[in-house]
Design a protein around this motif. Structure first.
Motif, PDB file in Angstrom:
ATOM      1  N   ASP A 182      -7.148  -5.050  -3.931  1.00  0.00           N
ATOM      2  CA  ASP A 182      -5.808  -4.986  -4.540  1.00  0.00           C
ATOM      3  C   ASP A 182      -4.700  -4.985  -3.492  1.00  0.00           C
ATOM      4  O   ASP A 182      -3.537  -5.237  -3.816  1.00  0.00           O
ATOM      5  CB  ASP A 182      -5.674  -3.733  -5.408  1.00  0.00           C
ATOM      6  CG  ASP A 182      -6.369  -3.870  -6.748  1.00  0.00           C
ATOM      7  OD1 ASP A 182      -6.815  -4.997  -7.072  1.00  0.00           O
ATOM      8  OD2 ASP A 182      -6.491  -2.862  -7.470  1.00  0.00           O
ATOM      9  N   ALA A 183      -5.066  -4.697  -2.242  1.00  0.00           N
ATOM     10  CA  ALA A 183      -4.060  -4.666  -1.169  1.00  0.00           C
ATOM     11  C   ALA A 183      -3.553  -6.056  -0.814  1.00  0.00           C
ATOM     12  O   ALA A 183      -2.511  -6.192  -0.161  1.00  0.00           O
ATOM     13  CB  ALA A 183      -4.643  -3.986   0.068  1.00  0.00           C
ATOM     14  N   GLY A 184      -4.296  -7.098  -1.189  1.00  0.00           N
ATOM     15  CA  GLY A 184      -3.860  -8.464  -0.910  1.00  0.00           C
ATOM     16  C   GLY A 184      -4.568  -9.084   0.279  1.00  0.00           C
ATOM     17  O   GLY A 184      -5.097  -8.382   1.144  1.00  0.00           O
ATOM     18  N   GLU A 185      -4.575 -10.416   0.312  1.00  0.00           N
ATOM     19  CA  GLU A 185      -5.319 -11.154   1.325  1.00  0.00           C
ATOM     20  C   GLU A 185      -4.812 -10.899   2.737  1.00  0.00           C
ATOM     21  O   GLU A 185      -5.598 -10.729   3.672  1.00  0.00           O
ATOM     22  CB  GLU A 185      -5.253 -12.656   1.024  1.00  0.00           C
ATOM     23  CG  GLU A 185      -6.171 -13.508   1.882  1.00  0.00           C
ATOM     24  CD  GLU A 185      -7.634 -13.218   1.616  1.00  0.00           C
ATOM     25  OE1 GLU A 185      -8.440 -13.374   2.559  1.00  0.00           O
ATOM     26  OE2 GLU A 185      -7.972 -12.824   0.495  1.00  0.00           O
ATOM     27  N   SER A 186      -3.508 -10.857   2.913  1.00  0.00           N
ATOM     28  CA  SER A 186      -2.961 -10.684   4.260  1.00  0.00           C
ATOM     29  C   SER A 186      -3.315  -9.300   4.809  1.00  0.00           C
ATOM     30  O   SER A 186      -3.658  -9.153   5.990  1.00  0.00           O
ATOM     31  CB  SER A 186      -1.441 -10.876   4.265  1.00  0.00           C
ATOM     32  OG  SER A 186      -0.810  -9.928   3.419  1.00  0.00           O
ATOM     33  N   ARG A 187      -3.255  -8.293   3.962  1.00  0.00           N
ATOM     34  CA  ARG A 187      -3.611  -6.942   4.395  1.00  0.00           C
ATOM     35  C   ARG A 187      -5.097  -6.865   4.711  1.00  0.00           C
ATOM     36  O   ARG A 187      -5.506  -6.221   5.688  1.00  0.00           O
ATOM     37  CB  ARG A 187      -3.249  -5.937   3.289  1.00  0.00           C
ATOM     38  CG  ARG A 187      -3.654  -4.490   3.582  1.00  0.00           C
ATOM     39  CD  ARG A 187      -3.020  -3.956   4.831  1.00  0.00           C
ATOM     40  NE  ARG A 187      -3.366  -2.553   5.062  1.00  0.00           N
ATOM     41  CZ  ARG A 187      -3.363  -1.963   6.237  1.00  0.00           C
ATOM     42  NH1 ARG A 187      -3.046  -2.644   7.333  1.00  0.00           N
ATOM     43  NH2 ARG A 187      -3.678  -0.694   6.362  1.00  0.00           N
ATOM     44  N   LEU A 188      -5.912  -7.550   3.921  1.00  0.00           N
ATOM     45  CA  LEU A 188      -7.351  -7.569   4.156  1.00  0.00           C
ATOM     46  C   LEU A 188      -7.673  -8.193   5.512  1.00  0.00           C
ATOM     47  O   LEU A 188      -8.495  -7.683   6.276  1.00  0.00           O
ATOM     48  CB  LEU A 188      -8.051  -8.342   3.040  1.00  0.00           C
ATOM     49  CG  LEU A 188      -9.581  -8.353   3.055  1.00  0.00           C
ATOM     50  CD1 LEU A 188     -10.140  -6.942   2.990  1.00  0.00           C
ATOM     51  CD2 LEU A 188     -10.104  -9.190   1.903  1.00  0.00           C
ATOM     52  N   GLU A 189      -7.014  -9.298   5.836  1.00  0.00           N
ATOM     53  CA  GLU A 189      -7.232  -9.952   7.120  1.00  0.00           C
ATOM     54  C   GLU A 189      -6.803  -9.050   8.275  1.00  0.00           C
ATOM     55  O   GLU A 189      -7.461  -9.006   9.328  1.00  0.00           O
ATOM     56  CB  GLU A 189      -6.465 -11.274   7.161  1.00  0.00           C
ATOM     57  CG  GLU A 189      -7.041 -12.339   6.229  1.00  0.00           C
ATOM     58  CD  GLU A 189      -6.217 -13.603   6.222  1.00  0.00           C
ATOM     59  OE1 GLU A 189      -5.159 -13.629   6.912  1.00  0.00           O
ATOM     60  OE2 GLU A 189      -6.603 -14.564   5.534  1.00  0.00           O
ATOM     61  N   GLN A 190      -5.712  -8.332   8.077  1.00  0.00           N
ATOM     62  CA  GLN A 190      -5.230  -7.414   9.106  1.00  0.00           C
ATOM     63  C   GLN A 190      -6.253  -6.309   9.367  1.00  0.00           C
ATOM     64  O   GLN A 190      -6.532  -5.966  10.522  1.00  0.00           O
ATOM     65  CB  GLN A 190      -3.897  -6.804   8.673  1.00  0.00           C
ATOM     66  CG  GLN A 190      -3.296  -5.843   9.698  1.00  0.00           C
ATOM     67  CD  GLN A 190      -2.048  -5.152   9.176  1.00  0.00           C
ATOM     68  OE1 GLN A 190      -1.857  -5.038   7.966  1.00  0.00           O
ATOM     69  NE2 GLN A 190      -1.200  -4.698  10.071  1.00  0.00           N
ATOM     70  N   ILE A 191      -6.810  -5.770   8.300  1.00  0.00           N
ATOM     71  CA  ILE A 191      -7.809  -4.707   8.440  1.00  0.00           C
ATOM     72  C   ILE A 191      -9.052  -5.239   9.133  1.00  0.00           C
ATOM     73  O   ILE A 191      -9.605  -4.597  10.044  1.00  0.00           O
ATOM     74  CB  ILE A 191      -8.158  -4.125   7.054  1.00  0.00           C
ATOM     75  CG1 ILE A 191      -6.961  -3.367   6.484  1.00  0.00           C
ATOM     76  CG2 ILE A 191      -9.386  -3.213   7.141  1.00  0.00           C
ATOM     77  CD1 ILE A 191      -7.128  -2.944   5.048  1.00  0.00           C
ATOM     78  N   GLU A 192      -9.528  -6.399   8.721  1.00  0.00           N
ATOM     79  CA  GLU A 192     -10.724  -6.984   9.333  1.00  0.00           C
ATOM     80  C   GLU A 192     -10.550  -7.181  10.837  1.00  0.00           C
ATOM     81  O   GLU A 192     -11.493  -6.999  11.608  1.00  0.00           O
ATOM     82  CB  GLU A 192     -11.051  -8.324   8.669  1.00  0.00           C
ATOM     83  CG  GLU A 192     -11.626  -8.197   7.271  1.00  0.00           C
ATOM     84  CD  GLU A 192     -11.893  -9.549   6.642  1.00  0.00           C
ATOM     85  OE1 GLU A 192     -11.216 -10.530   7.026  1.00  0.00           O
ATOM     86  OE2 GLU A 192     -12.769  -9.628   5.760  1.00  0.00           O
TER      87      GLU A 192
END
Length: 236
Positions: A182-192
């Motif tokens: 739910d955080a969104g794709e850009s946030r997911l990429e940042q976390i990864e």
């Protein structure tokens, strides 16, 4: 095998944990609230419970134990998030997080404790978060609630260890659950990009640790913090 109560078992880590425990032959009672249990848990007993309501918890534990006997293993898996910056956070949003993620663990533990103390045996497994140590912008309420679980669990471990009741904490990192997507794709990429393994974890990878802590092989593990985070919080 043991009677295991898994809270929040409809999705994510709770679901993965329940499935792992079923594989080991445990008698699993899965709790849900709002989201119904999926077909994969057809072999589980189930109870509906509002973990923010003491009366609902008491009723659910009583029902679970009347069907399957005393709860011998508790998996406390609450994971509500309501993110916002501290300057915008009101009391209600902060207190709701503590009630759902922290106070519920206290109430659930109190509810299952009498039967564990009589049996002089029990396993208490709390699902916290690495965010409780690292912190995260916009998550002061979530981080506080998950950090609180650590102090609670370690105090329980010291109080009840002499009765052969253990209390341990799992610290998931970035796990592919609805809370994360739910955080969104850009946030997911940042976390990864911050995770040494270069990917987010799977709920089943946390479930595997729950499975171990409920097993006889974990009988001498007490008051431990086990990170399942791909190295995100290493050194903490």
């Amino acid at each position: 095998m043991s009677h295991v109560l898994v809270t929040g078992a409809a999705t994510g880590i709770g679901l993965a944990s329940a499935l792992r425990l079923l594989q080991d032959g445990h008698q699993v009672t899965a709790t849900y609230h709002g989201t119904p249990l999926p077909p994969e848990l057809v072999d589980c007993a189930s109870v509906c419970v509002d973990i923010t309501d003491p009366a609902s918890i008491h009723s659910a534990i009583k029902e679970a134990e009347s069907v399957s006997g005393p709860v011998e293993v508790l998996v406390a898996n609450a994971g509500l998030t309501r993110d916002t910056l501290l300057a915008r956070m009101d009391d209600e949003r902060f207190e709701e997080m503590l009630s759902t993620n922290l106070t519920s663990a206290f109430r659930l533990t109190k509810a299952v404790l009498p039967s564990m103390m009589r049996a002089r045996r029990g396993r208490l497994i709390y699902i916290s978060s690495i965010v409780g140590f690292t912190g995260s912008p916009g998550q002061t309420n979530y981080a506080a609630s998950k950090a609180g679980l650590v102090g609670f669990a370690r105090s329980v471990a010291r109080e009840l260890g002499s009765r052969n009741i253990t209390a341990n904490v799992i610290l998931p990192g970035a796990i592919a659950t609805k809370l994360l997507t739910d955080a969104g794709e850009s946030r997911l990429e940042q976390i990864e990009s911050q995770v040494p393994l270069g990917r987010v974890g799977r709920p089943d990878e946390v479930g595997a640790v729950v499975q171990f802590l409920a097993s006889e092989g974990a009988s001498y593990i007490n008051g431990a913090l086990i990170a399942v985070d791909g190295g995100l919080g290493m050194g903490l």
